[in-house]
Design a protein around this motif. Structure first.
Motif, PDB file in Angstrom:
ATOM      1  N   ASN A  19      36.127  40.649  42.859  1.00  0.00           N
ATOM      2  CA  ASN A  19      37.352  40.527  42.064  1.00  0.00           C
ATOM      3  C   ASN A  19      37.556  41.661  41.073  1.00  0.00           C
ATOM      4  O   ASN A  19      38.544  41.656  40.327  1.00  0.00           O
ATOM      5  CB  ASN A  19      37.352  39.193  41.316  1.00  0.00           C
ATOM      6  N   SER A  21      38.412  44.760  41.410  1.00  0.00           N
ATOM      7  CA  SER A  21      39.598  45.613  41.587  1.00  0.00           C
ATOM      8  C   SER A  21      40.825  45.006  40.920  1.00  0.00           C
ATOM      9  O   SER A  21      41.643  45.728  40.337  1.00  0.00           O
ATOM     10  CB  SER A  21      39.848  45.866  43.074  1.00  0.00           C
ATOM     11  N   GLY A  24      40.531  45.700  37.257  1.00  0.00           N
ATOM     12  CA  GLY A  24      40.847  47.097  36.978  1.00  0.00           C
ATOM     13  C   GLY A  24      42.334  47.376  37.011  1.00  0.00           C
ATOM     14  O   GLY A  24      42.873  48.067  36.140  1.00  0.00           O
ATOM     15  N   GLU A  25      43.026  46.842  37.997  1.00  0.00           N
ATOM     16  CA  GLU A  25      44.478  47.051  38.100  1.00  0.00           C
ATOM     17  C   GLU A  25      45.206  46.449  36.906  1.00  0.00           C
ATOM     18  O   GLU A  25      46.138  47.046  36.366  1.00  0.00           O
ATOM     19  CB  GLU A  25      45.001  46.434  39.393  1.00  0.00           C
ATOM     20  N   HIS A  42      33.340  45.644  31.702  1.00  0.00           N
ATOM     21  CA  HIS A  42      32.394  45.792  32.809  1.00  0.00           C
ATOM     22  C   HIS A  42      30.960  45.734  32.283  1.00  0.00           C
ATOM     23  O   HIS A  42      30.118  45.000  32.806  1.00  0.00           O
ATOM     24  CB  HIS A  42      32.662  47.107  33.542  1.00  0.00           C
ATOM     25  N   VAL A 108      33.976  50.104  42.321  1.00  0.00           N
ATOM     26  CA  VAL A 108      35.100  49.242  42.703  1.00  0.00           C
ATOM     27  C   VAL A 108      36.191  49.254  41.628  1.00  0.00           C
ATOM     28  O   VAL A 108      37.383  49.245  41.943  1.00  0.00           O
ATOM     29  CB  VAL A 108      34.614  47.787  42.975  1.00  0.00           C
ATOM     30  N   LEU A 109      35.782  49.300  40.371  1.00  0.00           N
ATOM     31  CA  LEU A 109      36.753  49.347  39.279  1.00  0.00           C
ATOM     32  C   LEU A 109      37.457  50.698  39.192  1.00  0.00           C
ATOM     33  O   LEU A 109      38.476  50.822  38.525  1.00  0.00           O
ATOM     34  CB  LEU A 109      36.071  49.054  37.939  1.00  0.00           C
ATOM     35  N   GLY A 110      36.891  51.702  39.819  1.00  0.00           N
ATOM     36  CA  GLY A 110      37.485  53.038  39.765  1.00  0.00           C
ATOM     37  C   GLY A 110      37.249  53.740  38.445  1.00  0.00           C
ATOM     38  O   GLY A 110      38.093  54.511  37.994  1.00  0.00           O
TER      39      GLY A 110
END
Length: 182
Positions: A19, A21, A24-25, A42, A108-110
């Motif tokens: 979850n 991503s 992060g968005e 995070h 994944v979070l970028g």
């Protein structure tokens, strides 16, 4: 007996990565400040997972000796060496798993490379501190007469350890927030 609980906490970590991503968005919508908050969140979430693992796995290490503790007491082994062995036994679950979770979650979070590295290093430091403090606090509050493994991780010593590990996770998240804001 403890591995069932560890599997549940590992599942929480995997669920977090799956979850991540969406988290992060959602935070990137608010701009650069969202990136700073994302890095801090995070770090805090993964450190909190390490705290949960520590209370279920590192804290009861000494108490797991149970009624046979007299064998350890009679062995030609200094207390410091015993605690070091218990700390090393806790590292795969309480230190290395959160470290893998930190690296994977950061990707994944970028997170930017510097944010990813900073967050991962902060989580490594906090996870090691959590592992050590839970192991050593467990040695201060062992329950050698516990009737089940779960009983080792629910007493007053375990609860105070969870409060301590939560505080350490908060320190890690605050450190990541400050580092990200600089």
């Amino acid at each position: 007996g403890q591995w069932g609980q560890v599997v549940l906490l590992v599942g929480v970590g995997v669920l977090y990565v799956v979850n991540a991503s969406a988290l992060g968005e959602g935070l990137r919508v608010i701009g650069a400040f969202g990136g700073v908050v994302l890095q801090a969140m995070h770090t805090g979430i993964v450190s909190f997972i390490a705290g949960g693992l520590a209370v279920r796995f590192a804290f009861p290490q000494v108490g797991l000796e149970g009624p046979a503790v007299w064998i350890v007491d009679g062995a030609p082994l200094r207390a410091g060496r015993l605690l070091l062995a218990k700390l090393i036994a806790s590292l795969p679950v309480v230190f290395f798993f959160p470290l893998v979770l930190a690296g994977t979650g950061g990707v994944v979070l970028g997170l930017s490379p510097s944010s990813w590295l900073g967050s991962t290093m902060m989580i490594a430091a906090v996870s090691f501190a959590i592992t050590a403090s839970a192991t050593f606090r467990g040695a201060q509050h062992p329950l050698f007469d516990a009737t089940s493994l779960s009983e080792l991780a629910i007493g007053p010593g375990a609860m105070s350890t969870m409060v301590l590990t939560t505080a350490l996770a908060g320190v890690g998240a605050t450190g990541a927030f400050i580092a990200g804001a600089c």
